[in-house]
Design a protein around this motif. Structure first.
Motif, PDB file in Angstrom:
ATOM      1  N   GLU A   5      40.896 -22.260 -58.192  1.00 47.64           N
ATOM      2  CA  GLU A   5      41.890 -21.201 -58.017  1.00 47.64           C
ATOM      3  C   GLU A   5      42.291 -20.523 -59.317  1.00 47.64           C
ATOM      4  O   GLU A   5      43.048 -19.560 -59.311  1.00 47.64           O
ATOM      5  N   MET A   6      41.765 -21.025 -60.444  1.00 43.39           N
ATOM      6  CA  MET A   6      42.191 -20.495 -61.739  1.00 43.39           C
ATOM      7  C   MET A   6      41.345 -19.301 -62.192  1.00 43.39           C
ATOM      8  O   MET A   6      41.497 -18.813 -63.291  1.00 43.39           O
ATOM      9  N   GLY A   7      40.435 -18.846 -61.337  1.00 41.56           N
ATOM     10  CA  GLY A   7      39.657 -17.659 -61.663  1.00 41.56           C
ATOM     11  C   GLY A   7      38.364 -17.967 -62.394  1.00 41.56           C
ATOM     12  O   GLY A   7      37.977 -19.112 -62.573  1.00 41.56           O
ATOM     13  N   THR A   8      37.693 -16.887 -62.811  1.00 40.42           N
ATOM     14  CA  THR A   8      36.403 -17.014 -63.473  1.00 40.42           C
ATOM     15  C   THR A   8      36.521 -16.701 -64.961  1.00 40.42           C
ATOM     16  O   THR A   8      37.518 -16.123 -65.418  1.00 40.42           O
ATOM     17  N   TRP A  12      38.931 -14.215 -67.555  1.00 40.68           N
ATOM     18  CA  TRP A  12      39.483 -14.699 -68.836  1.00 40.68           C
ATOM     19  C   TRP A  12      39.108 -13.745 -69.951  1.00 40.68           C
ATOM     20  O   TRP A  12      39.950 -13.348 -70.765  1.00 40.68           O
ATOM     21  N   ILE A  13      37.842 -13.361 -70.019  1.00 42.94           N
ATOM     22  CA  ILE A  13      37.357 -12.469 -71.073  1.00 42.94           C
ATOM     23  C   ILE A  13      38.038 -11.098 -70.974  1.00 42.94           C
ATOM     24  O   ILE A  13      38.513 -10.554 -71.969  1.00 42.94           O
ATOM     25  N   ASP A  14      38.094 -10.558 -69.758  1.00 43.90           N
ATOM     26  CA  ASP A  14      38.640  -9.209 -69.567  1.00 43.90           C
ATOM     27  C   ASP A  14      40.138  -9.125 -69.823  1.00 43.90           C
ATOM     28  O   ASP A  14      40.637  -8.073 -70.244  1.00 43.90           O
ATOM     29  N   GLU A  15      40.849 -10.220 -69.579  1.00 51.25           N
ATOM     30  CA  GLU A  15      42.310 -10.187 -69.712  1.00 51.25           C
ATOM     31  C   GLU A  15      42.817 -10.672 -71.061  1.00 51.25           C
ATOM     32  O   GLU A  15      44.004 -10.553 -71.350  1.00 51.25           O
ATOM     33  N   ARG A  16      41.937 -11.222 -71.870  1.00 56.68           N
ATOM     34  CA  ARG A  16      42.366 -11.766 -73.163  1.00 56.68           C
ATOM     35  C   ARG A  16      42.686 -10.628 -74.123  1.00 56.68           C
ATOM     36  O   ARG A  16      41.849  -9.761 -74.361  1.00 56.68           O
ATOM     37  N   PRO A  53      29.449 -14.986 -67.053  1.00 58.48           N
ATOM     38  CA  PRO A  53      30.874 -15.311 -66.936  1.00 58.48           C
ATOM     39  C   PRO A  53      31.399 -15.407 -65.507  1.00 58.48           C
ATOM     40  O   PRO A  53      32.266 -16.224 -65.221  1.00 58.48           O
ATOM     41  N   VAL A  54      30.871 -14.603 -64.585  1.00 60.44           N
ATOM     42  CA  VAL A  54      31.385 -14.640 -63.211  1.00 60.44           C
ATOM     43  C   VAL A  54      30.974 -15.928 -62.486  1.00 60.44           C
ATOM     44  O   VAL A  54      31.590 -16.309 -61.488  1.00 60.44           O
ATOM     45  N   PHE A 120      29.136 -14.744 -77.424  1.00 62.43           N
ATOM     46  CA  PHE A 120      29.523 -13.475 -78.059  1.00 62.43           C
ATOM     47  C   PHE A 120      30.679 -12.832 -77.300  1.00 62.43           C
ATOM     48  O   PHE A 120      31.675 -12.404 -77.896  1.00 62.43           O
ATOM     49  N   GLU A 121      30.581 -12.768 -75.977  1.00 60.53           N
ATOM     50  CA  GLU A 121      31.638 -12.157 -75.162  1.00 60.53           C
ATOM     51  C   GLU A 121      32.952 -12.910 -75.269  1.00 60.53           C
ATOM     52  O   GLU A 121      34.032 -12.315 -75.234  1.00 60.53           O
ATOM     53  N   LEU A 122      32.871 -14.221 -75.371  1.00 64.22           N
ATOM     54  CA  LEU A 122      34.084 -15.022 -75.508  1.00 64.22           C
ATOM     55  C   LEU A 122      34.828 -14.675 -76.794  1.00 64.22           C
ATOM     56  O   LEU A 122      36.057 -14.700 -76.837  1.00 64.22           O
ATOM     57  N   LEU A 123      34.064 -14.361 -77.846  1.00 60.08           N
ATOM     58  CA  LEU A 123      34.665 -14.119 -79.151  1.00 60.08           C
ATOM     59  C   LEU A 123      35.024 -12.657 -79.399  1.00 60.08           C
ATOM     60  O   LEU A 123      35.963 -12.359 -80.117  1.00 60.08           O
ATOM     61  N   TRP A 124      34.245 -11.749 -78.807  1.00 64.25           N
ATOM     62  CA  TRP A 124      34.376 -10.330 -79.153  1.00 64.25           C
ATOM     63  C   TRP A 124      34.859  -9.525 -77.955  1.00 64.25           C
ATOM     64  O   TRP A 124      34.197  -9.462 -76.942  1.00 64.25           O
ATOM     65  N   ASN A 125      35.992  -8.895 -78.113  1.00 69.03           N
ATOM     66  CA  ASN A 125      36.592  -8.153 -77.020  1.00 69.03           C
ATOM     67  C   ASN A 125      35.961  -6.766 -76.891  1.00 69.03           C
ATOM     68  O   ASN A 125      36.028  -5.962 -77.813  1.00 69.03           O
ATOM     69  N   MET A 126      35.303  -6.508 -75.762  1.00 74.20           N
ATOM     70  CA  MET A 126      34.790  -5.164 -75.472  1.00 74.20           C
ATOM     71  C   MET A 126      35.702  -4.585 -74.399  1.00 74.20           C
ATOM     72  O   MET A 126      35.675  -5.008 -73.247  1.00 74.20           O
TER      73      MET A 126
END
Length: 200
Positions: A5-8, A12-16, A53-54, A120-126
């Motif tokens: 229930e905590m999402g994908t 996390w990446i998109d909302e950080r 990520p999904v 890379f996606e975890l570290l770098w916000n696009m």
């Protein structure tokens, strides 16, 4: 099956937030858990083939789970038929390794390539799809935004190896786990030193 229930990880990446000071250490903890899952799969001679990520979920107490095993295949094939079965560009194109896209044979290293892109996606916000479209193909070819080298001077070296065009040049999941454990130890020491300095 457990209900996550905590999402994908995509959420996390998109909302950080872009300037989240915890992002690097949180990313490290998440990736360590994903790598442990991949390491276990590979020890059972399985290839996931669709790491993205999904397909990475947060279960109870924030524990990371790898999902969507619909494309998993054996890493050991006894026949040419088995090899052909897993060479039909199966997976999600933007996370596929070059050999998964273009060659008739591939192995566990395809999962390592996807892990490099995820790190890379975890570290770098696009922040926008447009920004991702501009830099994604460069990242796949091991060319990163200039500030990424500056901000993540240690991590980028591991990611570069994970994204090697030649599969044999990529570290396996066990090697990645060992390197991440070193990062974690060093990060812990740095944070401890900072805390001590604040109390002086």
């Amino acid at each position: 099956m457990e209900l996550c229930e905590m999402g994908t990880l995509r959420t996390w990446i998109d909302e950080r937030p872009e300037h989240d000071t915890q992002r690097s250490s949180d990313a490290l903890g998440i990736l360590q858990q994903v790598v442990e899952g991949v390491k276990y799969m590979h020890s059972k001679n399985l290839i996931h083939r669709d790491l993205k990520p999904v397909n990475i979920l947060f279960g109870g107490e924030g524990r990371v789970k790898i999902g969507d095993f619909g494309l998993v295949t054996s890493a050991e094939c006894d026949s040419d038929e088995g090899l052909l079965e897993r060479t039909k560009r199966t997976g999600t194109r933007i996370y596929m390794s070059p050999e998964q896209m273009n060659q008739r044979k591939y192995d566990k290293e395809v999962d390592v390539f996807a892990l490099g892109l995820i790190y890379f996606e975890l570290l770098w916000n696009m922040t926008t799809k447009n920004e991702k479209a501009k830099i994604w193909n460069d990242v796949r070819r091991n060319t990163f935004p200039p500030q990424f080298y500056v901000k993540h001077s240690v991590e980028h070296k591991l990611i570069e190896r994970m994204l090697s065009e030649e599969p044999r040049n990529r570290p396996d999941a066990s090697m990645i786990a060992a390197e991440l454990a070193k990062y974690s130890t060093n990060l812990g020491k740095c944070q401890h030193t900072l805390q001590e300095m604040k109390t002086i």
